[in-house]
Design an enzyme around this catalytic site. Structure first.
Site, PDB file in Angstrom:
ATOM      1  N   ARG A 171       0.847  -1.195   0.000  1.00 21.46           N
ATOM      2  CA  ARG A 171       0.000   0.000   0.000  1.00 21.46           C
ATOM      3  C   ARG A 171       0.888   1.252   0.000  1.00 21.46           C
ATOM      4  O   ARG A 171       1.958   1.267   0.620  1.00 21.46           O
ATOM      5  CB  ARG A 171      -0.835  -0.036   1.275  1.00 21.46           C
ATOM      6  CG  ARG A 171      -1.790   1.114   1.497  1.00 21.46           C
ATOM      7  CD  ARG A 171      -2.999   0.976   0.682  1.00 21.46           C
ATOM      8  NE  ARG A 171      -4.114   1.799   1.152  1.00 21.46           N
ATOM      9  CZ  ARG A 171      -5.139   2.119   0.373  1.00 21.46           C
ATOM     10  NH1 ARG A 171      -5.186   1.720  -0.880  1.00 21.46           N
ATOM     11  NH2 ARG A 171      -6.137   2.825   0.848  1.00 21.46           N
TER      12      ARG A 171
ATOM     13  N   ASN B 181      -6.565   4.202  -6.819  1.00 21.18           N
ATOM     14  CA  ASN B 181      -7.729   4.777  -6.152  1.00 21.18           C
ATOM     15  C   ASN B 181      -8.785   5.168  -7.181  1.00 21.18           C
ATOM     16  O   ASN B 181      -9.579   4.349  -7.555  1.00 21.18           O
ATOM     17  CB  ASN B 181      -7.362   5.940  -5.229  1.00 21.18           C
ATOM     18  CG  ASN B 181      -8.481   6.219  -4.234  1.00 21.18           C
ATOM     19  OD1 ASN B 181      -9.350   5.379  -4.043  1.00 21.18           O
ATOM     20  ND2 ASN B 181      -8.489   7.382  -3.608  1.00 21.18           N
TER      21      ASN B 181
ATOM     22  N   THR C 139      -9.792   0.513  -9.188  1.00 22.97           N
ATOM     23  CA  THR C 139      -8.943  -0.526  -8.650  1.00 22.97           C
ATOM     24  C   THR C 139      -9.079  -1.738  -9.546  1.00 22.97           C
ATOM     25  O   THR C 139      -9.957  -1.780 -10.372  1.00 22.97           O
ATOM     26  CB  THR C 139      -9.439  -0.800  -7.215  1.00 22.97           C
ATOM     27  OG1 THR C 139      -9.346   0.423  -6.514  1.00 22.97           O
ATOM     28  CG2 THR C 139      -8.687  -1.881  -6.501  1.00 22.97           C
TER      29      THR C 139
HETATM   30  O1  DON Z   1      -8.048   1.114  -1.159  1.00 17.44           O
HETATM   31  C1  DON Z   1      -9.228   1.403  -1.312  1.00 17.44           C
HETATM   32  O2  DON Z   1     -10.121   0.998  -0.609  1.00 17.44           O
HETATM   33  C2  DON Z   1      -9.609   2.280  -2.485  1.00 17.44           C
HETATM   34  N1  DON Z   1      -8.484   3.089  -2.851  1.00 17.44           N
HETATM   35  C3  DON Z   1     -10.080   1.427  -3.607  1.00 17.44           C
HETATM   36  C4  DON Z   1     -10.558   2.233  -4.780  1.00 17.44           C
HETATM   37  C5  DON Z   1     -11.398   1.487  -5.692  1.00 17.44           C
HETATM   38  O3  DON Z   1     -11.686   0.335  -5.512  1.00 17.44           O
HETATM   39  C6  DON Z   1     -11.927   2.235  -6.844  1.00 17.44           C
HETATM   40  N2  DON Z   1     -12.563   1.354  -7.758  1.00 17.44           N
HETATM   41  N3  DON Z   1     -13.576   1.312  -8.231  1.00 17.44           N
END
Ligand code: DON
Length: 569
Positions: free
Chosen positions: A104, A400, A380
């Site tokens: 991360r 993100n 994502t």
């Molecule tokens: O880590 C997270 O929870 C978010 N940054 C995930 C973002 C995400 O899944 C966007 N997709 N649709």
């Protein structure tokens, strides 16, 4: 020798695909369900799935394939596949050994708690969501190297980057969805970039257009030749810092020098005769998923039926309570004491349900995070892989938002994340996914922002059962929750479980979001009579899953909400 073969297969694939696209306007063939005997790769893009399969066929294991897929997605799926972002990897080896890798992003050292507030203390949304200030220190390259060093089977890391270089250098045809999304973000690319780049062009992108990424190919070659130093030092690091300087970002070389991904103790918990192997903090995914599963396991949801009023009501109430806990108790465990054991304790979870009324919605106002008394020491992408030996890998990785901060590192060809928006910029103020947070997820230098990503592996009677995960921000956890229950309780195939329409509740806002058609009119009417507010929203999640059937057949299933593709042999 093997390498040449691998390259030529992939290159032929690309040529063939371009050929097809020129002739009949079909770009790719998508396999939404594949049954296979030996191995499976399911990703958001057919070319990435092909890369994974070729690595497996050339003797690599699931981790090797995951690394090659990650780099390939950075090329063919630039909206989310990435080297400028971060993610989580969950591994279960054939002997049952489990591991989780956290790559991360981290907050830059110069970040500070109120960095997105104006002089009146209000959140300036644009600052945490767009442009150079929204970027966390990327973790993907370090993560891939770390995963290879510890669990890779193919000796040569360079071979795992090679397919991506090939795709970047020679180009590939855009699908309809990708062309559309590039057009959609054209204005943002212009607004937030200080250098001309391949993604900004005067004409509209269309399906079948070839995307050649020469700058990205050069960057990947640096990583291929120098490993970590090819990204965190030298030419690419200089380009990254120059980009930061141009846009008043706050990264320093020191941030890049000190970034390290981390092996974390996997979250392993039980649901009936299943084991859940998932990601611990800084993901909220594992804890919330386990809380929700442990909440529903005492109720006869199989008898109640799939998407029936009773089942949906129960699942919504489980979701409401888990997300309320998430908002208060979850953050990066390196910075915040996450009461992990208490949150997962069965009696605690039962207590949380003491206010559950089978005939009435609980108001979110009346639900707060549970009181822990025991002090304890859209965009994502997800892919799932099982190799010939039975090793399984689940990876969810993200920038993100779509194309992250929209900032492309000038001359290096890759987008940077806007992961800083996953922090709680101010307690109680929702982020782009309407998630609220508090102290546990406040910004601190070098802290990792709380995530919802939930790459998860399930076993059944101690044998590999399911590999699964999804994008979708706050809806990731509830997507994985539903897909698992669809199979485990409602006897669906992997494909049906994934293609099935979904619903979602996250405590705040106090609404049951549903995909259009997910619930029958009767169920919606019943839920509304109980006091639920039901609202239709855009598609929820894009799940990629692998199921090992009772007879040993491996079922790979790709979501039908996108260009996703399963490949197996
Ligand atoms: O880590 C997270 O929870 C978010 N940054 C995930 C973002 C995400 O899944 C966007 N997709 N649709």
């Amino acid at each position: 020798m093997r390498k040449t073969l691998l390259f030529s297969i992939i290159f032929c694939d690309i040529l063939l695909i371009s050929c097809i696209s020129n002739n009949n306007n079909t770009v790719f063939q998508y396999d939404k369900q594949i049954l296979a005997d030996s191995a499976m790769v399911v990703t958001a893009h057919p070319l990435a799935s092909d890369v994974g399969i070729e690595i497996l066929k050339s003797g690599g294991n699931a981790v090797d394939a995951a690394i090659a897929v990650q780099f390939a997605l950075a090329v063919v799926y630039p909206r989310a596949g990435n080297i400028g972002g971060g993610g989580f990897l969950v591994l279960r080896k054939k002997d049952g050994h489990a591991a989780t890798l956290d790559f991360r992003e981290k907050a830059p050292k110069a970040s500070f708690r109120d960095m997105y507030l104006d002089s009146l203390g209000n959140v300036i949304e644009e600052k945490s969501r767009f442009g150079h200030l929204s970027v966390g220190i990327p973790g993907v390259v370090d993560g891939m190297i770390e995963a290879h060093e510890r669990y890779g089977k193919l000796n040569n890391f360079a071979d795992l980057v090679a397919p991506a270089i090939n795709l970047a250098q020679n180009g590939f045809s855009l699908t309809f969805q990708e062309a559309a999304i590039l057009n959609k973000f054209h204005a943002d690319f212009e607004k937030y970039n200080t250098k001309e780049n391949i993604f900004i062009k005067n004409k509209q992108w269309k399906k079948g257009d070839k995307l050649i990424q020469t700058d990205l190919a050069k960057t990947l070659k640096q990583i291929q030749a120098k490993g970590r130093d090819g990204f965190y030092k030298g030419t690419v690091a200089k380009q990254l810092l120059a980009e930061m300087n141009r846009g008043n970002g706050i990264f320093k070389q020191d941030d890049l020098d000190t970034y390290r991904s981390k092996w974390r103790e996997p979250l392993i918990e039980a649901y009936k005769n299943y084991k859940i192997i998932s990601m611990p903090p800084p993901s909220s995914g594992g804890i919330a998923l386990v809380q929700m599963l442990k909440t529903v396991e005492d109720y006869p949801i199989k008898d109640w039926g799939h998407h029936s009023t009773q089942t949906t009501h129960l699942m919504v109430e489980a979701e409401r309570r888990a997300y309320a806990d998430r908002a208060t108790h979850l953050g990066d465990s390196d910075f915040w004491e996450v009461p992990r054991t208490s949150l997962l304790d069965k009696s605690y979870i039962k207590t949380r349900m003491s206010s559950f009324d089978p005939s009435k919605a609980t108001s979110s106002d009346s639900i707060q995070a549970g009181i822990i008394t025991n002090k304890e020491s859209e965009e994502t992408t997800h892919f799932s892989i099982v190799d010939e030996e039975g090793n399984a890998v689940a990876v969810t990785t993200t920038l993100n938002s779509n194309f992250g901060s929209k900032v492309l590192v000038g001359e290096a060809g890759f987008f940077l994340n806007n992961e800083m928006d996953d922090f709680s910029a101010k307690p109680g103020v929702p982020n782009q996914f309407d998630l609220v947070g508090a102290e546990a997820n406040a910004i601190e230098p070098e802290k990792r922002m709380l995530s919802s990503m939930t790459p998860t592996i399930f076993t059944k009677d101690d044998k590999l059962f399911m590999v699964v995960g999804s994008p979708g921000g706050s809806t990731i956890i509830t997507s994985v929750f539903q897909v698992f229950l669809n199979v485990a309780e409602h006897d669906m195939s992997m494909k049906d479980a994934i293609h099935n329409l979904r619903f979602h509740h996250q405590w705040l806002p106090n609404k049951v979001f549903i995909e259009e058609g997910a619930l029958s009119e009767t169920v919606i009417t019943d839920l509304e009579a109980m006091g639920h507010i039901v609202e239709i929203r855009k598609p929820i999640g894009r799940v990629e899953g692998i199921l090992i059937q009772e007879n040993g057949i491996i079922e790979g299933a790709a979501d039908n909400r996108g260009d996703d593709d399963a490949e197996g042999y």
